[in-house]
Scaffold this active site. Structure first.
Site, PDB file in Angstrom:
ATOM      1  NE  ARG A 148       2.689 -19.684   1.506  1.00 24.22           N
ATOM      2  CZ  ARG A 148       2.873 -18.924   2.577  1.00 24.22           C
ATOM      3  NH1 ARG A 148       3.462 -17.754   2.439  1.00 24.22           N
ATOM      4  NH2 ARG A 148       2.484 -19.306   3.766  1.00 24.22           N
ATOM      5  CE  LYS A 187       5.099  -5.442 -11.566  1.00 26.67           C
ATOM      6  NZ  LYS A 187       3.911  -4.608 -11.466  1.00 26.67           N
ATOM      7  CB  ILE A 214       8.231   2.853  -0.533  1.00 30.73           C
ATOM      8  CG1 ILE A 214       9.432   3.318  -1.373  1.00 30.73           C
ATOM      9  CG2 ILE A 214       7.042   2.621  -1.439  1.00 30.73           C
ATOM     10  CD1 ILE A 214       9.267   4.706  -1.993  1.00 30.73           C
ATOM     11  N   GLY A 215       6.990   3.054   2.650  1.00 34.36           N
ATOM     12  CA  GLY A 215       5.857   2.806   3.544  1.00 34.36           C
ATOM     13  C   GLY A 215       6.036   1.667   4.503  1.00 34.36           C
ATOM     14  NE  ARG A 256       5.830  -9.587  -2.083  1.00 32.06           N
ATOM     15  CZ  ARG A 256       4.885  -9.430  -1.155  1.00 32.06           C
ATOM     16  NH1 ARG A 256       4.711 -10.353  -0.231  1.00 32.06           N
ATOM     17  NH2 ARG A 256       4.135  -8.362  -1.131  1.00 32.06           N
ATOM     18  CB  CYS A 257       3.818 -16.185  -2.512  1.00 31.54           C
ATOM     19  SG  CYS A 257       5.166 -17.353  -2.644  1.00 31.54           S
ATOM     20  CG  HIS A 288      12.832  -6.254  -4.853  1.00 32.94           C
ATOM     21  ND1 HIS A 288      12.600  -4.948  -5.210  1.00 32.94           N
ATOM     22  CD2 HIS A 288      11.620  -6.786  -4.578  1.00 32.94           C
ATOM     23  CE1 HIS A 288      11.290  -4.708  -5.174  1.00 32.94           C
ATOM     24  NE2 HIS A 288      10.679  -5.807  -4.794  1.00 32.94           N
ATOM     25  CB  CYS A 327       9.974  -1.317  -3.423  1.00 38.10           C
ATOM     26  SG  CYS A 327       8.271  -1.838  -3.704  1.00 38.10           S
TER      27      CYS A 327
END
Length: 759
Positions: free
Chosen positions: A16, A116, A435-436, A519-520, A698, A730
């Site tokens: 990475r 997407k 969202i959590g 982001r991976c 984001h 998110c």
């Protein structure tokens, strides 16, 4: 002789390196020159890997600091006005502000919308052309990288470029009723300039990706293809048109007749179409066959591939390639030491897939006997997987067979459930929640690593996690949130965490792939039938609920998302694997309810992503995917509130299916689109409750309470106020606590502003 080439190589690096360098630049610990040096070293290493694998034509321009569609927008000078681009070359920090709203220099601005990439889990930055858009060559990146590559690869460097029609199709113009095709006459001259410069630098072949040819296209767009590629012809330059992710279907004749030197097709997603393409493609054109799966990790059946290629090899010039860019696969299987020996023989990552291409080339050109040993090893691996008892569980198969339609239905419709839930939960107008997930701090990651390496005990690790959960609960109570989440400190990833506790999943140590930007994710590998040996989340959620009188959400990842965000077995229909996951989650939902948890969220951000590219295939997919969600969520009482979450997708085309999920509350990403995504829900008169995101997680930018209140006002103009929730776009896993403290405090205040206004 057969030729091998690659459409694209993973950008991240085995360790990475790209991610780490980019984030270090954002944080100010390295400068732009140091970042550029990392990029040069990484590109050189990747080119050398492909050379050593025996690949004849190696892609250049597939490397990106964030996203290749954003790279193309910058190359074409399409920079939204809010980023104050003065013209000329697009600066690196302008590029990063477009991607994430902020960079080391320049004023923070709302980032470009993200969604997407076709039906993958990769996210691209949506181009924003305007009706008066002027295009100009505005980036030297591609040309500089091609010059670098020529020093290493010589004439075998092959520039890669996203095609003009696909770039336009993927863009979003905010002017009403604007036909993006009217921009084409202004766009094509810049593409012509790009191609000419690359030719002048020594390019012999240029790969132009037009993946939209795998979609259902209007006639006007097909006509535009014919016109565009006639205009883009340059004497002495060979264009290879690349189509992937699906069959050409009705676009086949158009693709075969375009004035290009070669055509690449996806023979993994559309093997049945290969002979038709070979018949229609003129004999003087190169046929590039995507014979190795660029999106999954299973070893190729080389005998099967050779059988498919043999007749073509005798008829025409043949190129071999992965089905699509290897962006979607991990780098190198040899780096994996934790996968058991048998399973490892079934797999192939990017490096191994390139080696498979070379083996196929040698077998075609010189006879299979020249690679007899590798072919025999491939046969043994394929036979081992087919015969292995670990892939099939009779108990799971019996339970699948016993499922009845009743398992997909709640006992009562939403209006009845709503009254029961309101009586139990007693929430205010515009209830607030998240969202959590909450920030995964360096301390959390370090403790997880220490536990996995055996440096701390299970008891010490559990005590640490409980402390983190208590901290998250206290924070949320201080913000004034109405429905809380436990923060998910025990979770490494929203799919990996569950997969580690389910039968039929395997995991890698270095199997990273890019989701977006830096982001991976490490997708699990589903190799066998799926079942749940024991509860996965109940103890953590029960503990979190014990700390507060407010409702605590049970947090689960939905069956479709677990399927989509894993490397899925290819020896069983996807719907069957999804059903197995759904049944496992159904048991978890029942256990959470029995533990006293009254709100359970089952996230399905990948539902839209999994939609087939061709409309004729939509009904079957939507039938089984919605059915699997309902099987997971429907075994609860009326008063138990089921939430789901979706993000970074267009919902208009599937709004009826989203309603058919019958979740009591759906939360969606809506900030970057400024609530435009709510139009689908408003037009459909979506019957249940909705939480449109008001905070773009984001981006590091922290919106004010007034900015969020403005977004809520927009939402209230589309959805009845009594059915609106207030939440971020998110999860907050990637953010830092100071940002979260400020943003969630402002979010709660925004809800209070609206409550005061409308009470």
């Amino acid at each position: 002789m057969t030729t091998t080439h690659n459409l694209g190589f993973p950008r991240l690096g085995l360790r990475r390196e790209m991610k780490k360098a980019v984030e270090a630049y954002w944080q100010g610990t390295i400068n732009a020159d140091q970042l550029a040096r990392t990029g040069r070293d990484l590109r050189r290493h990747h080119w050398e890997i492909q050379q050593q694998a025996g690949i004849d034509w190696i892609p250049v321009g597939d490397f990106s600091w964030y996203d290749h569609v954003l790279d193309t927008s910058c190359l074409l000078g399409c920079v939204p006005e809010r980023f104050a681009h003065p013209g000329g070359a697009v600066a690196l920090d302008t590029y990063f502000r477009m991607a994430r709203g902020r960079a080391p220099s320049g004023q923070p601005r709302p980032a470009c919308e993200m969604t997407k990439w076709f039906d993958t889990n990769y996210h691209y930055l949506v181009p924003e052309p305007t009706p008066d858009q002027a295009f100009s060559l505005s980036s030297e990146k591609l040309f500089e990288e091609f010059a670098e590559a020529r020093e290493i690869l010589g004439d075998k460097a092959k520039p890669v470029l996203l095609g003009p029609l696909s770039w336009l199709w993927l863009g979003k113009c905010h002017a009403e009723s604007f036909d993006k095709l009217t921009l084409l006459p202004r766009l094509l001259p810049v593409y012509g300039e790009i191609l000419q410069r690359l030719k002048d630098q020594g390019a012999q072949w240029i790969q132009i990706d037009e993946p939209i040819l795998a979609l259902d296209l209007p006639p006007s767009w097909l006509t535009a293809f014919e016109q565009s590629y006639h205009q883009l012809q340059i004497k002495g330059l060979n264009l290879l048109l690349a189509v992937y992710f699906g069959p050409l279907a009705g676009n086949l004749k158009t693709a075969c007749s375009l004035p290009v030197a070669g055509l690449h097709v996806d023979a993994v997603r559309a093997p049945e179409e290969l002979s038709r393409v070979a018949d229609w493609l003129p004999a003087h054109k190169v046929l590039s066959v995507g014979i190795v799966d660029g999106r999954n990790v299973w070893r190729s059946d080389l005998d099967e591939a050779l059988e498919a290629l043999a007749s073509l090899h005798d008829r025409r010039e043949l190129w071999l390639a992965p089905s699509c860019s290897l962006l979607h696969t991990p780098v190198d299987l040899d780096a994996e030491t934790g996968i058991d020996a048998e399973l490892k023989t079934w797999l192939a990552f990017a490096v191994q897939k390139l080696e498979e291409l070379t083996l196929l080339k040698q077998a075609l050109d010189h006879g299979p006997e020249i690679v007899a040993d590798p072919l025999e090893a491939s046969r043994r691996a394929i036979a081992s997987r087919r015969a292995s008892k670990r892939v099939t569980d009779p108990a799971v198969r019996r339970r699948q067979a016993e499922i009845t339609p009743a398992a997909e239905r709640r006992a009562n419709p939403y209006p009845v459930r709503r009254e029961a839930q309101r009586a139990k939960l007693d929430l205010p107008l515009l209830p607030t929640t998240t969202i959590g997930s909450f920030p995964q701090t360096p301390e959390i990651r370090a403790r997880r690593r220490d536990f996995k390496q055996g440096e701390i005990s299970a008891d010490d690790y559990t005590a640490f996690l409980k402390k983190q959960i208590a901290f998250c609960v206290q924070k949320q109570e201080a913000y004034g949130l109405d429905v809380l989440a436990h923060g998910e400190p025990e979770r490494n990833d929203m799919v990996e965490y569950f997969g580690e506790q389910l039968e039929g999943f395997a995991f890698t140590r270095n199997g990273w792939v890019q989701s977006y930007g830096s982001r991976c994710v490490k997708p699990p590998i589903i190799y066998g039938d799926v079942s749940r040996p024991r509860p996965m989340t109940v103890d953590w959620i029960r503990y979190a609920q014990s700390l507060t009188p407010k409702p605590m959400k049970g947090m689960l990842t939905g069956p479709v998302t677990m399927l989509q965000w894993s490397f899925v077995r290819d020896d069983l229909p996807r719907r069957d694997t999804c059903l197995q996951i759904a049944l496992s989650l159904r048991d978890e939902v029942a256990d959470l309810e029995a533990a006293g948890i009254g709100v359970i969220q089952i996230d399905e951000p990948a539902l839209r992503e999994g939609l087939p590219l061709r409309r004729k295939d939509w009904p079957a997919y939507l039938d089984w995917s919605v059915g699997c969600f309902r099987i997971a969520s429907s075994g609860v009482r009326d008063e138990t509130q089921i939430h789901t979450h979706m993000c970074y997708a267009e919902f208009n085309d599937i709004i009826e299916s989203i309603a058919a999920l019958d979740a009591d509350v759906i939360t969606i990403e809506a900030t970057r689109s400024k609530m435009d995504l709510l139009d689908a829900f408003a037009g459909f008169e979506y019957p249940n409750e909705i939480g449109p995101g008001v905070y773009d997680i984001h981006s590091p930018n922290v919106p004010s309470a007034e900015e969020m209140a403005t977004l809520l006002e927009l939402a209230a103009g589309k959805i009845p106020l009594e059915r609106l929730w207030v939440n971020p776009d998110c999860g907050l896993k990637t953010r830092q606590w100071p940002e979260v403290d400020a943003a969630l405090g402002n979010m709660v205040e925004a809800a209070r502003i609206l409550r005061r206004k409308y009470s």
